[in-house]
Design an enzyme around this catalytic site. Structure first.
Site, PDB file in Angstrom:
ATOM      1  N   GLU A 303     -53.639  -0.965  38.618  1.00 39.75           N
ATOM      2  CA  GLU A 303     -53.879   0.372  38.814  1.00 39.75           C
ATOM      3  C   GLU A 303     -55.285   0.683  39.001  1.00 39.75           C
ATOM      4  O   GLU A 303     -56.079   1.368  38.463  1.00 39.75           O
ATOM      5  CB  GLU A 303     -53.681   1.052  37.431  1.00 39.75           C
ATOM      6  CG  GLU A 303     -52.148   0.882  37.186  1.00 39.75           C
ATOM      7  CD  GLU A 303     -51.490   1.633  36.068  1.00 39.75           C
ATOM      8  OE1 GLU A 303     -52.485   1.978  35.121  1.00 39.75           O
ATOM      9  OE2 GLU A 303     -50.334   2.257  36.062  1.00 39.75           O
ATOM     10  N   ASP A 377     -42.754   0.184  32.082  1.00 43.17           N
ATOM     11  CA  ASP A 377     -43.955   0.915  31.376  1.00 43.17           C
ATOM     12  C   ASP A 377     -43.597   1.776  30.309  1.00 43.17           C
ATOM     13  O   ASP A 377     -43.580   2.904  30.389  1.00 43.17           O
ATOM     14  CB  ASP A 377     -44.706   1.808  32.496  1.00 43.17           C
ATOM     15  CG  ASP A 377     -46.127   2.227  32.046  1.00 43.17           C
ATOM     16  OD1 ASP A 377     -46.593   1.877  31.061  1.00 43.17           O
ATOM     17  OD2 ASP A 377     -46.578   2.942  32.720  1.00 43.17           O
ATOM     18  N   GLU A 405     -46.190   8.705  25.372  1.00 43.00           N
ATOM     19  CA  GLU A 405     -46.567   8.990  26.672  1.00 43.00           C
ATOM     20  C   GLU A 405     -45.123   9.349  27.134  1.00 43.00           C
ATOM     21  O   GLU A 405     -45.392  10.296  28.197  1.00 43.00           O
ATOM     22  CB  GLU A 405     -47.287   7.709  27.378  1.00 43.00           C
ATOM     23  CG  GLU A 405     -47.402   8.096  29.072  1.00 43.00           C
ATOM     24  CD  GLU A 405     -48.119   7.051  29.808  1.00 43.00           C
ATOM     25  OE1 GLU A 405     -48.342   5.837  29.074  1.00 43.00           O
ATOM     26  OE2 GLU A 405     -48.424   6.957  30.921  1.00 43.00           O
TER      27      GLU A 405
HETATM   28  C1  GCV Z   1     -54.316   2.944  30.367  1.00 43.80           C
HETATM   29  C2  GCV Z   1     -49.664   3.525  32.264  1.00 43.80           C
HETATM   30  C3  GCV Z   1     -50.193   4.611  31.764  1.00 43.80           C
HETATM   31  C4  GCV Z   1     -51.780   4.550  32.064  1.00 43.80           C
HETATM   32  C5  GCV Z   1     -52.232   3.267  31.327  1.00 43.80           C
HETATM   33  C6  GCV Z   1     -51.561   2.226  31.928  1.00 43.80           C
HETATM   34  C7  GCV Z   1     -51.704   0.823  31.406  1.00 43.80           C
HETATM   35  O1  GCV Z   1     -49.534   3.458  33.743  1.00 43.80           O
HETATM   36  O2  GCV Z   1     -49.822   5.843  32.488  1.00 43.80           O
HETATM   37  O3  GCV Z   1     -52.468   5.659  31.559  1.00 43.80           O
HETATM   38  O4  GCV Z   1     -53.559   3.243  31.662  1.00 43.80           O
HETATM   39  O5  GCV Z   1     -49.895   2.278  31.822  1.00 43.80           O
HETATM   40  O6  GCV Z   1     -51.081   0.473  30.360  1.00 43.80           O
HETATM   41  O7  GCV Z   1     -52.816   0.340  31.435  1.00 43.80           O
END
Ligand code: GCV
Length: 713
Positions: A303, A377, A405
């Protein structure tokens, strides 16, 4: 006359308290409430058999034990404890045992450094361990017996943790924003540290120690390199000093490009000698300040984060550079496997496996690769990640998400004990039956010495810490399972409910019932039958199955549900993305055939016709509708069960949960209606009989926008 007025005023104030929905416990005390034991007989029997306490050890941790016992005695037993060497409760390490106590010594030989025994001998109760922290864990275990009003006669308890590193990961930024946090600002006030040491830090440490958590990462994996500057390291030191007596080590998330960002180097290539030296020097600097520093947590090449891939190096080369810098000091690297790249052509759920399996055997022994429970995720339900069991020479840490989340933020009641257990108990079959994910994680399946578990924290500045009273149970159950993954979700729910909400047997049975069913309701009203990632864009609040225009394919819900006029679901069999090939032959076979795929994962592995005949005999379309509806009904039932508990629960806790359940019910309906209306545009079938007409049109649901939803990344 004056007396009459006083009585009247007293009565009036009591009525006011009774009517105040926020009277009483606001949840700050978590499961460590230590309210007076209401069963008088039980209380007296405890008081009688606990006249004096002898804490034989002398250390900062022993002081913590003494304080905890003092608070507990004053609260639970309404008496001040008496500390004396002539005692009936003895808290002792092995080397402090006398000759006639040697039978306790024998018990200590098998429990390791953090374990404890609680044993009755010669009319006395012993809490014994090989270390002070073992004594603290034993003390909390003993207090749990009192809190849950159990017998303390003839005790013979022996425990030690199954996993070595039991960590909380905070995704907290230095400005106190918490990524995916729904309980207010970060508890770590970096601006006021190191001098301002909030009571909250101590209470946080107590809570963690009470469930065996022994490592925390206070900063976000999307890290800021400033955390490694001398200015911030002093702040980290202040936290480490507070947490040390509670057996908690501090680790830091690092930014892989720190050598460039704060070190003045022109590269962060892990094979560059200057970069390697920079990390060695930085690590030595940290250990000089924090001698028991735990190590590094790293999100790299994921990411948008920098990583070894930027220089054509592997994850192993990146992790090993840090591991070597930590080795002289005994620190560890937790290297995250949550990677998926722009260039990779493979479907997203396959990428972590593709990246890490070829690296098996290449990691230094102080590296653990931290893997999310499922391959996507943190969805309400995922198949277990195929990485578990696929790397016989690599330590794999489990990463769970405690913060919700994808499970309704902090207004949805979803006890995650059942979800964690589902993942830990999943049988990978890699070495035949019984090769559970838990055995991979604790190292026993392949005899790997380093074992770790991480939970992404749901903790913030809200008075109740987690935004929802039941969110506390997820922090609790995570810690308890990291300590002992053989415990059941139900027994942990019961422990938590008794200590947090009510010790009344009937009330407890109802609360546990609510908790045990809660996560399945969320699965049903959000992502039933193996659907996943239908949440709205970016913030992940509410439904967004229609989203299909984001920059990357695999950020779009449409990528995951693949609904079309034929049917719905992602074909991960050999005729599709072939995700099944990553599993052991047992699962390959089962997941390849819809008839043998567990119903709850059907659309995870298959794209099926809307008229596909389900085991119930109904069509897939109708069954989907029924699951969505069952989710909503489930929340309505939880609500009714909770409302019936009013007289048993303190007003403040009761009302907080009551308000959240009302939101949850509304949002469950929203999820059901929005998703079913959207999927209907493909299925072109009517809703089955009994399915309530949606409240709004699909256009209305699609028009909702939430630019200020909390916890954004
Ligand atoms: C900390 C998901 C979440 C992100 C998070 C990522 C990760 O994509 O939406 O906010 O980033 O996981 O675990 O690194």
């Amino acid at each position: 006359m004056l007396r009459l007025v006083c009585v009247f005023l007293l009565l009036l104030s009591q009525v006011a308290v009774a009517q105040n929905p926020f009277a009483g416990d606001d949840g700050y005390r978590l499961w460590l409430k230590y309210d007076e034991i209401t069963d008088k007989q039980q209380r007296q029997s405890y008081v009688k058999s606990l006249t004096a306490i002898d804490i034989r050890s002398q250390s900062d941790t022993a002081n913590v034990i003494q304080q905890e016992l003092t608070d507990a005695w004053q609260g639970l037993l309404k008496t001040a404890p008496h500390f004396s060497s002539k005692a009936d409760l003895i808290i002792t390490k092995g080397d402090q045992l006398s000759k006639n106590e040697q039978s306790i010594q024998t018990l200590l030989s098998t429990i390791g450094n953090e374990g404890f025994v609680i044993h009755s001998l010669n009319g006395k109760t012993y809490i014994a361990a090989n270390s002070d922290i073992g004594l603290l864990y034993g003390t909390f275990r003993f207090l749990r017996l009192l809190q849950t009003e159990q017998s303390i006669k003839q005790l013979s308890i022996s425990e030690s943790p199954k996993v070595q590193l039991r960590m909380l990961n905070h995704w907290d930024d230095l400005d106190r924003h918490t990524e995916r946090g729904y309980a207010g600002q970060s508890i770590f006030d970096w601006h006021k540290l190191p001098d301002y040491k909030e009571q909250r830090y101590y209470d946080y440490a107590r809570a963690n120690a009470s469930i065996g958590i022994n490592g925390i990462v206070p900063n976000n994996v999307n890290a800021n390199s400033l955390i490694l500057t001398p200015h911030y390291l002093q702040k980290v030191k202040a936290l480490a000093d507070i947490f040390r007596p509670y057996g908690i080590k501090v680790y830091l998330s690092l930014k892989f490009s720190s050598p460039q960002q704060i070190g003045g180097l022109s590269t962060s290539d892990p094979l560059d000698k200057n970069v390697q030296q920079w990390w060695k020097d930085k690590t030595a600097e940290i250990y000089k300040i924090i001698p028991d520093f735990g190590g590094y947590l790293v999100k790299a090449n994921s990411e948008g984060q920098p990583g070894p891939g930027d220089y054509g190096r592997t994850h192993a080369e990146g992790a090993n550079m840090l591991a070597k810098a930590l080795q002289p000091f005994g620190g560890n690297v937790l290297w995250r496997a949550f990677v998926y790249s722009h260039d990779a052509k493979a479907e997203r759920s396959l990428q972590a496996y593709n990246e890490f399996v070829p690296l098996d055997g290449k990691f230094e022994p102080n590296v653990s690769v931290q893997v999310k429970n499922g391959p996507i995720d943190f969805q309400p339900r995922e198949a277990f990640s195929a990485l578990f069991g696929a790397t016989p020479q690599t330590s794999l840490a489990m990463e769970f998400q405690i913060t919700q989340e994808y499970l309704g933020f902090s207004t949805h009641l979803a006890y995650l004990g059942t979800m964690y257990k589902e993942a830990l108990d999943a049988d990978t079959h890699v070495k035949g039956e019984g090769s559970t994910v838990a055995k991979v994680v604790d190292g026993s399946l392949y005899n790997i010495p380093l074992s770790a578990m991480a939970g992404v924290a749901n903790i913030g500045m809200d008075r109740n810490w987690t935004g929802h009273i039941f969110g506390q149970s997820n922090w609790y159950v995570y810690g308890r399972l990291a300590w002992d993954h053989d415990l059941t979700a139900a027994e942990i729910a019961e422990e938590w409910a008794r200590m947090t909400l009510s010790n009344d047997d009937k009330a407890v049975a109802n609360i546990v019932d609510i908790m045990m069913s809660s996560r399945e309701h969320v699965v049903n009203y959000m992502t039933p039958l193996g659907l996943h990632h239908l949440m709205d864009t970016g913030h992940h609040y509410g439904p967004g199955p229609w989203v299909g225009d984001l920059g990357r394919d695999d950020w779009n819900p449409t990528y995951y549900h693949r609904a079309d006029e034929q049917g719905i679901g992602l074909d991960r069999t050999a005729s599709g993305t072939n995700g099944v090939a990553q599993y052991a032959p047992y699962w390959q076979k089962r997941f390849s055939d819809p008839a043998t795929t567990p119903t709850e994962l059907l659309l995870w592995f298959h794209h099926l016709d809307w008229d596909y005949k389900m085991p119930s005999g109904d069509t897939l379309w109708n069954e989907l509708a029924k699951h969505y509806d069952a989710g909503v009904q489930g929340v309505a039932e939880m609500q009714a069960q909770w409302l019936a508990l009013e007289s048993q629960i303190e007003a403040n806790q009761f009302n907080q949960v009551k308000m959240a359940l009302a939101i949850q019910l509304k949002e469950a309906q929203w999820w059901r209606d929005a998703c079913m209306l959207y999927f209907q545009t493909f299925s072109k079938r009517p809703f089955p009989a009994g399915f309530a007409a949606p409240e709004h049109s699909l256009e209305t649901y699609r028009s909702y926008q939430f630019p200020y939803a909390p916890g954004r990344g």
